[in-house]
Design a protein around this motif. Structure first.
Motif, PDB file in Angstrom:
ATOM      1  N   THR A 159      -6.934   0.766   0.329  1.00  0.00           N
ATOM      2  CA  THR A 159      -8.129   0.165  -0.292  1.00  0.00           C
ATOM      3  C   THR A 159      -7.789  -0.376  -1.681  1.00  0.00           C
ATOM      4  N   ILE A 160      -7.034   0.390  -2.431  1.00  0.00           N
ATOM      5  CA  ILE A 160      -6.647  -0.041  -3.782  1.00  0.00           C
ATOM      6  C   ILE A 160      -5.789  -1.298  -3.708  1.00  0.00           C
ATOM      7  N   GLU A 161      -4.930  -1.380  -2.704  1.00  0.00           N
ATOM      8  CA  GLU A 161      -4.087  -2.570  -2.554  1.00  0.00           C
ATOM      9  C   GLU A 161      -4.954  -3.810  -2.322  1.00  0.00           C
ATOM     10  N   ILE A 168      -4.106  -1.583 -10.567  1.00  0.00           N
ATOM     11  CA  ILE A 168      -3.971  -0.288  -9.887  1.00  0.00           C
ATOM     12  C   ILE A 168      -4.302   0.841 -10.865  1.00  0.00           C
ATOM     13  N   ALA A 177     -13.784  -0.060  -8.059  1.00  0.00           N
ATOM     14  CA  ALA A 177     -13.555  -1.497  -7.852  1.00  0.00           C
ATOM     15  C   ALA A 177     -14.783  -2.311  -8.249  1.00  0.00           C
ATOM     16  N   LYS A 204      -8.096  -4.212  -3.236  1.00  0.00           N
ATOM     17  CA  LYS A 204      -8.919  -4.501  -4.414  1.00  0.00           C
ATOM     18  C   LYS A 204      -8.104  -4.983  -5.613  1.00  0.00           C
ATOM     19  N   SER A 205      -6.844  -4.585  -5.687  1.00  0.00           N
ATOM     20  CA  SER A 205      -6.024  -4.874  -6.871  1.00  0.00           C
ATOM     21  C   SER A 205      -5.016  -5.990  -6.659  1.00  0.00           C
ATOM     22  N   LEU A 233      -8.109   0.946 -11.612  1.00  0.00           N
ATOM     23  CA  LEU A 233      -8.865   1.501 -10.495  1.00  0.00           C
ATOM     24  C   LEU A 233      -8.661   3.014 -10.378  1.00  0.00           C
ATOM     25  N   ALA A 234      -7.408   3.450 -10.520  1.00  0.00           N
ATOM     26  CA  ALA A 234      -7.116   4.885 -10.404  1.00  0.00           C
ATOM     27  C   ALA A 234      -7.801   5.666 -11.517  1.00  0.00           C
ATOM     28  N   ALA A 263     -11.491   5.808 -10.819  1.00  0.00           N
ATOM     29  CA  ALA A 263     -11.768   6.664  -9.662  1.00  0.00           C
ATOM     30  C   ALA A 263     -11.751   8.139 -10.069  1.00  0.00           C
ATOM     31  N   ASP A 289       0.816  -1.224   0.000  1.00  0.00           N
ATOM     32  CA  ASP A 289       0.000   0.000   0.000  1.00  0.00           C
ATOM     33  C   ASP A 289       0.848   1.271   0.000  1.00  0.00           C
ATOM     34  N   ILE A 345     -13.094   5.225  -5.094  1.00  0.00           N
ATOM     35  CA  ILE A 345     -12.260   4.025  -5.228  1.00  0.00           C
ATOM     36  C   ILE A 345     -13.140   2.778  -5.187  1.00  0.00           C
TER      37      ILE A 345
END
Length: 464
Positions: free
Chosen positions: A223-225, A235, A263, A227-228, A238-239, A242, A194, A259
């Motif tokens: 959160t991204i970590e 990543i 996802a 989900k990805s 998602l970015a 977002a 993360d 975010i």
């Protein structure tokens, strides 16, 4: 759509590799440098393994840019080639005078002549194979045979296999064990943690012109970590989504809800986070072990038939955990770091390395810990000091090498008489030492490296 909204000059999170946005964190920069060094050293077949979307193609593209002009690159993107076809593809890419009707023997002869000519002119040829896990075993075996093209000291053809973890599974098959033995360097692209995701996202935003405060917070990165699974392609997806969600809400600040929406839209919510599962499994094992110790040890110590003397005697019969080849810092005179005399330590290690190489077996292995620029003496001395806290100082070897006209210090650790032993010790290195992507090297390759550097120095002095 959102570029003007956030003041960006171009998209920050395209899923296609953009070398102008290469992020050197999470050991990617160190892996790139180590790969370049391994290729220039010319020791044989190199393997790079990572999950889908871990950044293998980006690393491949960076190598194409960073490698010297005297290194010719053949790029194979189609892994489903037959053994005969791969020879023809390599020959066609090198523009050799062959046709599709040329026999395998003719192609091999033309290829060998070309590679020898390249070697005489101090040039190299390297073949990059993407998606190598999908390559037929027979074709992989042909690659092994190509690696037999060599002079007394150097391989004429370098191979870099980029693949998913299934490549390792394929290489475990007995029918292809000879190829596995030819792989001199193994690189693994770990998922982003993360903290690295937080730095990576904001690094890319700044690179494309974003001027505000960090748009992605550390909480968002966590959160991204999850989900990805820390995979760069996910990543980026998602970015990107977002930012689009924030634009749709007409907001210039990202929220955690953007975010989560990204996802859900990407269908990443249902994916298992294997890093989390691994951590949970480890935690459960620790708890179970603690329960076992709590219930079994009292019974052991309450056994009146077991005296203290017996316990001590039994302990003395157990072999020491710290063996001659194991990674550890022994508190002895050989490992004592004498502060204030760092330059003498460096001088001693350089001399000890020369003496070691005079008797070291060419077939043995060592661990390449790091490359440090020749001008960065303070960084080198600090690294030696830090390393001596984890490893035996008297097993630390240092020599100078030349990469693309740049002088570097190559720092090695220990000597091992088998790949298996060297690999097991590599896995035991502390986290602080694995940050620079250490890898295995052969003693023969080290000696060839030094000879090449010496010859370059002699040639340069002769031209002045």
């Amino acid at each position: 759509m959102y570029l003007e909204h956030f003041g960006l000059q171009r998209p920050p999170f395209k899923i296609t590799p953009d070398t102008s946005m290469f992020y050197a964190g999470n050991k990617r920069g160190a892996a790139l440098q180590a790969l370049m060094y391994a290729i220039v050293s010319g020791e044989g077949i190199i393997k790079v393994v990572g999950e889908v979307g871990a950044g293998k193609t980006m690393l491949c593209r960076m190598l194409e840019i960073e490698l010297n002009n005297n290194i010719e690159i053949v790029y194979i993107a189609n892994p489903s080639l037959s053994p005969d076809n791969i020879l023809h593809v390599i020959a066609f890419e090198l523009k050799l005078n062959i046709t599709s009707d040329s026999s395998k023997l003719e192609v091999m002869q033309a290829l060998q002549n070309y590679l020898l000519e390249k070697h005489i002119n101090n040039n190299q040829v390297v073949v990059f194979v993407e998606e190598a896990q999908s390559m037929p075993i027979e074709t992989l075996e042909e690659i092994r045979l190509l690696s037999n093209l060599e002079t007394n000291e150097n391989k004429l053809l370098q191979m870099v296999l980029f693949g998913q973890p299934e490549l390792d599974e394929k290489l475990r098959q007995p029918t292809i064990r000879q190829l596995k033995e030819r792989i001199t360097h193994n690189f693994y692209l770990d998922p982003f943690a993360d903290d690295d995701i937080y730095k990576y996202l904001n690094f890319r935003m700044r690179l494309v012109g974003y001027k505000g405060t960090d748009l992605f917070s550390k909480k968002m990165a966590r959160t991204i970590e999850k989900k990805s699974n820390g995979l760069t392609r996910r990543i980026n997806i998602l970015a990107d989504k977002a930012l689009l969600a924030a634009f749709s809400d007409d907001q210039h600040d990202l929220k955690l809800k953007h975010i989560i929406l990204a996802a859900k839209d990407s269908d990443f919510d249902q994916n298992f986070n294997w890093q989390t599962i691994t951590r949970m499994t480890t935690f459960v094992l620790i708890i179970v072990s603690a329960i076992w110790i709590g219930t079994m040890l009292p019974a052991i110590f309450n056994n009146t038939d077991t005296s203290i003397d017996t316990i001590i005697n039994e302990k003395n019969t157990v072999p020491s955990i710290i063996s001659e080849t194991e990674i550890s810092a022994e508190k002895n005179s050989d490992n004592y770091y004498y502060a204030g005399n760092e330059k003498q330590i460096l001088k001693d290690r350089l001399q000890q390395t020369q003496q070691w190489l005079e008797t070291a077996d060419d077939n043995n292995f060592t661990i390449q810990l790091i490359l440090i620029d020749g001008w960065a003496n303070n960084e080198l001395l600090n690294y030696i000091k830090k390393t001596s806290e984890h490893l035996k100082l008297n097993k630390l070897y240092i020599y100078t090498a030349s990469i693309r006209g740049r002088t570097v210090y190559s720092i090695l650790y220990n000597e091992y008489d088998s790949r298996e032993l060297a690999t097991s010790q590599l896995k035991k290195l502390s986290t602080s030492l694995t940050q620079n992507s250490p890898y295995l090297r052969t003693v023969k390759g080290i000696k060839a490296d030094i000879r090449k550097t010496r010859n370059l120095a002699n040639n340069n002095s002769g031209t002045h």
